[in-house]
Write an enzyme that holds these catalytic residues in place. Structure first.
Site, PDB file in Angstrom:
ATOM      1  N   GLY A 179       0.815  -1.204   0.000  1.00 20.60           N
ATOM      2  CA  GLY A 179       0.000   0.000   0.000  1.00 20.60           C
ATOM      3  C   GLY A 179       0.854   1.261   0.000  1.00 20.60           C
ATOM      4  N   CYS A 180       0.186   2.413  -0.140  1.00 26.02           N
ATOM      5  CA  CYS A 180       0.921   3.671  -0.273  1.00 26.02           C
ATOM      6  C   CYS A 180       1.623   4.053   1.032  1.00 26.02           C
ATOM      7  CB  CYS A 180      -0.003   4.778  -0.752  1.00 26.02           C
ATOM      8  SG  CYS A 180      -1.498   5.016   0.247  1.00 26.02           S
ATOM      9  N   TYR A 181       0.886   4.077   2.150  1.00 31.72           N
ATOM     10  CA  TYR A 181       1.515   4.436   3.421  1.00 31.72           C
ATOM     11  C   TYR A 181       2.577   3.418   3.819  1.00 31.72           C
ATOM     12  CZ  TYR A 181      -2.028   8.065   4.338  1.00 31.72           C
ATOM     13  OH  TYR A 181      -2.822   9.185   4.278  1.00 31.72           O
ATOM     14  N   ALA A 198       5.920   4.102   1.762  1.00 23.22           N
ATOM     15  CA  ALA A 198       6.724   5.247   2.193  1.00 23.22           C
ATOM     16  C   ALA A 198       7.272   5.040   3.597  1.00 23.22           C
ATOM     17  CB  ALA A 198       5.885   6.522   2.135  1.00 23.22           C
TER      18      ALA A 198
END
EC number: 1.2.1.38
Lengths: 356, 356, 356, 356
Positions: free
Chosen positions: B158-160, B163
């Protein structure tokens, strides 16, 4: 073999967009990028998006390695291009100028609007006008000249003139505009159009959540639009630029009074415009009833044109959306360079905007 | 020969970014894009930036031509991927799933956070985790399996989690995090992260000029980050996502308590991280003292990492910037597809963000 | 009879917001507004929103009519306030200082973080700390002193310290924070927080569509937060500010490690905080499960606080939203002035933000 | 004694701005706010900026306590006001209608543009037009009628008509517009103008970083502008609205072709306009050479007008900036209510915008 390429004024917004475009171009080899202000600084230090993509550093405008470039883009303010172009052209480079210095064919008009004498009128006379969809023959002549060993200079059209002219030219060239009417162009630009200099106008807190008109009656793109559209006779154009809170995007809404014999339904103009732009890869004429969005063209060299007619007022409303740094500056410069260098026109240019 | 490629859920924000990426990829041939909601509509009608670039129209998810695809991206919500992946994999396609359905290795954790049973645990056990910089071996195994004729499934991070983990993993894997400390990750996302659905949260007038935290203590990316970082033991992570008024961009500021033996100067971590990411083309570790900007990576698959240390508090502050739709979704999916399909990892992915 | 009021540094963002607040205050009479840079310019020429509302023009900081003011706001950078405050106080004015010059009680800490000696330590010792919800007695003492004819100086808290402390103080003062834990505050500010000066950071095109952390480990609000919260012992605070693309708004997400005896459910903290702030008209503690939005407080002196608990990690997540120019600067200065001048605390301050 | 006031449709953007304005008005007592969709929900739950400021909850439109109101604002879509106004007026309330239902004097024009019959033509004939600077006598008559016990209905002008007409009316009423020319109005609005409904158009990710024209040739404000300016004869107006990425703000750039006898310098128009608006507290005519910014009027009922002349084209360029929810909706409604209720016109209205 890749064409040795330099960019003068590479640290400004149009210049750095050119850096991006040249780096991704398979036939160009970026060898020098200049900025007097940032000389010595790596490109990636000023624009961290280039981290890992280029080790180039800015050098000063007088970097002698410019002389070895076959292709030079000038992304400097007016008068600076005037000072540099003759030397570069004389040295054999193909020069693509993004400034206003070689756009206005009549030196007197240049001097009137830019308040400085034109010091290279010979070169001005030879300059090709860089708006391929409307002046393709100009650029093809320059390409032939280049092949024949004669250096070429392209004067790329400005951002407002590009969008406004793409919207209005097909109707005007077809003789459908009333010759005694006034063309009213109200255009809106994102803040990159105001340049990289940090000023009150470009301060986030003054630009954000604000709309304003500026340069009303005095904007220097006015004579350029008049020249392109051939309506330079006094008083045929009222042009008002506006600023809105976004980075990239320019929308020009052009109101063209129709001649008595002109049709008064949008469909007729959609057909006319599609025919006019049938060989133009970058201009898309939308269906009647659709209007363009600048977000559809951000980051690209595309232009979207929407058309409507107010039959009662006998007015064509032609709206064109471009990216002011794309088709309005760096993209168009690259398109012109491609044509003049004999490369496919779309080479190195993104066909599709980021969708959201 | 180009790989026949399909995108399921192509009308959402991650899906349409995939459409853009696949269209520009020289080795992929986009043959089908699906959207149950927009079935029958041309892509360019919904996203006018594609005008002139593709004539594809959306079809429904049950479009039989999906079965002819060698590569299928699933950009659908969780449970929908769970329903479709087994059939596609059984049919021989390489499936790259952007949903959460195959990310959590432990079905019980999946069921706890997503409140639905996991119905394809066999496939889950075989899924490669799609975060190449941290789980490259996983993806290379999948590539070998694919070469051997065994279909592969990739569960993209996922995105979070992407990062946050890129920021924290090198220190944690090096044993420099205090094993009894709590990692605090405060992350900020642009509004594309909230999806295409028009809601009060995504309404311009509520998102503009606003900052807020959301999903505090309940965001489903929490167990995923814990799994990636290997800190799944209860209470090792406090993760708080925030929403800010921009389209694309995700910044995760990760506070990692340092182990007693860990160094306490940023330079040591810069060195460690650069070594860790030395073979990762997309991750750039900034110099000590520099912090990443999301604008530097917008539209790309790049990740920028900045590092600082609070020596008194014995805390590493590791900050990672990505584009939530790029490295946080479609870009990463393409990177994974490249690896699994045996293509160069960067193929079809922009190296440089639009500079301004 | 209206109190003669002056604003020094009235052209900056906090200063001009004070101009707005003083003009609408029924008990204050704005007689002088200074700006060395814009001396002679009408306020409405620089900030056209004042057209028709005031004929005042900026004068220089040494305008002698300042000496006739009973109330003077200092909205100048640090060291400038240090230079002016002693003279103004000696002249009998009540001085409300928005700079950092009189905030840090220990001159050594001031000198360490601001790299300049403190030249008015006597006045520093007498300064009331301007964060009424946490230091009301301080301000009430100043009010009594003023009534007794002794001039008062208020050192208003900074924007990040205000939001961060309002979020964390009730728990910490109640002894619920782990005394060996590190408080992690990740805060986000709008661009007005970066000031009026036009710089690369405040340029629209660099701030728009961007998120970044800045001043990591070095921001001067760090010792101020430590002082307010009484956690000045080395290493109890890690504070990281971020910049997001909006004008006004500051959100501080404060992670407070809980003491062994502390409760671990949000409801308990909501109750505690509501009790703590029961006499504070400007602070609203939201229901458990709700998180504050900065848009709810823009243009006002309000603060909204939301509370959550991560029971497994034994962490309180306390989030506070303020307007950095309201409760974070001019609003708070006005609130302090009201208290010290014996006026109702809310006088002249908008109770409700523009709703959208 | 305070006037009992109700707001119908209080949850929409104009409605909730009215809630804010009525709450701060010293002579009005807000007793009922309705929303069929949110009936039962506290105002502060939907719009958290009202936390602590009002305990009111929305009730349904048929709330009987509306009948006890002396003043009712209708902030509902067209046809809904048509359905409710007759009953309320018959019950003795002063009704201020923000919808389009009673704006167009000719029911046939209403039916043509709104595609529905006008069912209250008697009331329409009696309605005062709510644009005080241009139709003050109308409102004063309504005030006298109200004093005489006859209930009043005010039909407030729309947002685009207000800005466009304030820009053009003084020149046109002075006979300076060419009677055979076409007035071209290109206007730009913030997204609050598109309403509270979450749609693709109002989605942050489609509105942000985008400019577009919409409703070209079909916008329902067209006949209203024609009526106000008295240029309803077919074809005297071409009006094109645009959308830009900001919350509040509306800028209308109006190109008025000048009559042969009209002066051709901006100064003459500045003088004329200042004289025209000499008794209008809310309209400020800027100096020649200055152009208005919408940020200067955000949150207020003010209008700023800038004037330029293109002498060669014989064109007046008149630009007006308003807040579309202020002077374009709720502010103007409050101004009208003040006049009709015999209160000072500026009562309860902020004189100054937030400066930044």
């Amino acid at each position: 073999m890749a064409i040795k390429t330099g960019i003068v004024g590479a640290a400004g917004f149009a210049g750095i967009e050119l850096v991006r475009l040249v780096l991704r171009h398979p036939d160009l080899d970026l060898t020098v990028v200049t900025s007097n202000e940032l000389a010595g600084m790596p490109v990636a230090a000023e624009y961290p998006g280039f981290t890992g993509a280029t080790g180039l550093a800015f050098s000063a405008h007088d970097d002698p390695s410019l002389d070895a470039c076959e292709l030079v883009f000038l992304a400097v303010p007016h008068t600076a291009a005037l000072a540099m172009a003759p030397h570069l052209v004389a040295g054999g480079a193909t020069v693509v100028d993004l400034s206003a210095d070689f756009r206005l064919k009549d030196p007197a008009v240049y001097e009137q609007w830019y308040a400085t004498p034109h010091t290279a009128t010979d070169l001005l006379a030879r300059a090709a006008f860089g708006l391929p969809e409307l002046f393709r023959a100009d650029l093809e002549r320059a390409a032939q000249a280049r092949t024949a060993g004669e250096p070429a200079l392209v004067a790329c059209a400005g951002c407002y003139p590009t969008a406004t002219s793409l919207a209005a030219a097909p109707a005007i060239r077809a003789g459908l505009a009333a010759t005694n009417g006034v063309v009213v162009a109200d255009a809106i630009s994102g803040v990159t159009g105001a340049g990289k200099k940090a000023t009150a106008r470009t301060h986030f807190c003054f630009a954000d959540e604000n709309l304003e008109a500026y340069g009303v009656g005095t904007h220097r793109h006015t004579p350029e639009i008049e020249q392109i559209l051939g309506i330079a006779r006094q008083g045929r154009l009222v042009f008002t630029p506006h600023l809105a809170p976004l980075n990239r995007g320019l929308l020009s809404t052009v109101n063209v009074p129709l001649a008595p014999n002109a049709p008064a339904d949008a469909a007729a103009y959609v057909e006319l415009y599609r025919d006019f732009y049938r060989d133009s890869a970058f201009v898309h004429v939308l269906d009647a009833g659709s209007m363009p969005k600048t977000s559809s063209v951000a980051g690209t060299n595309n232009a979207h044109v929407g058309l409507a007619v107010n039959a009662a007022a006998r007015m064509l409303i032609a709206v064109c959306a471009i990216d002011n740094l794309g088709k309005g500056a760096a993209g168009q410069a690259m398109q012109c360079a491609n044509i003049v260098c004999g490369l496919p026109e779309r080479r190195g240019l993104d066909p599709v905007a980021v969708p959201v």
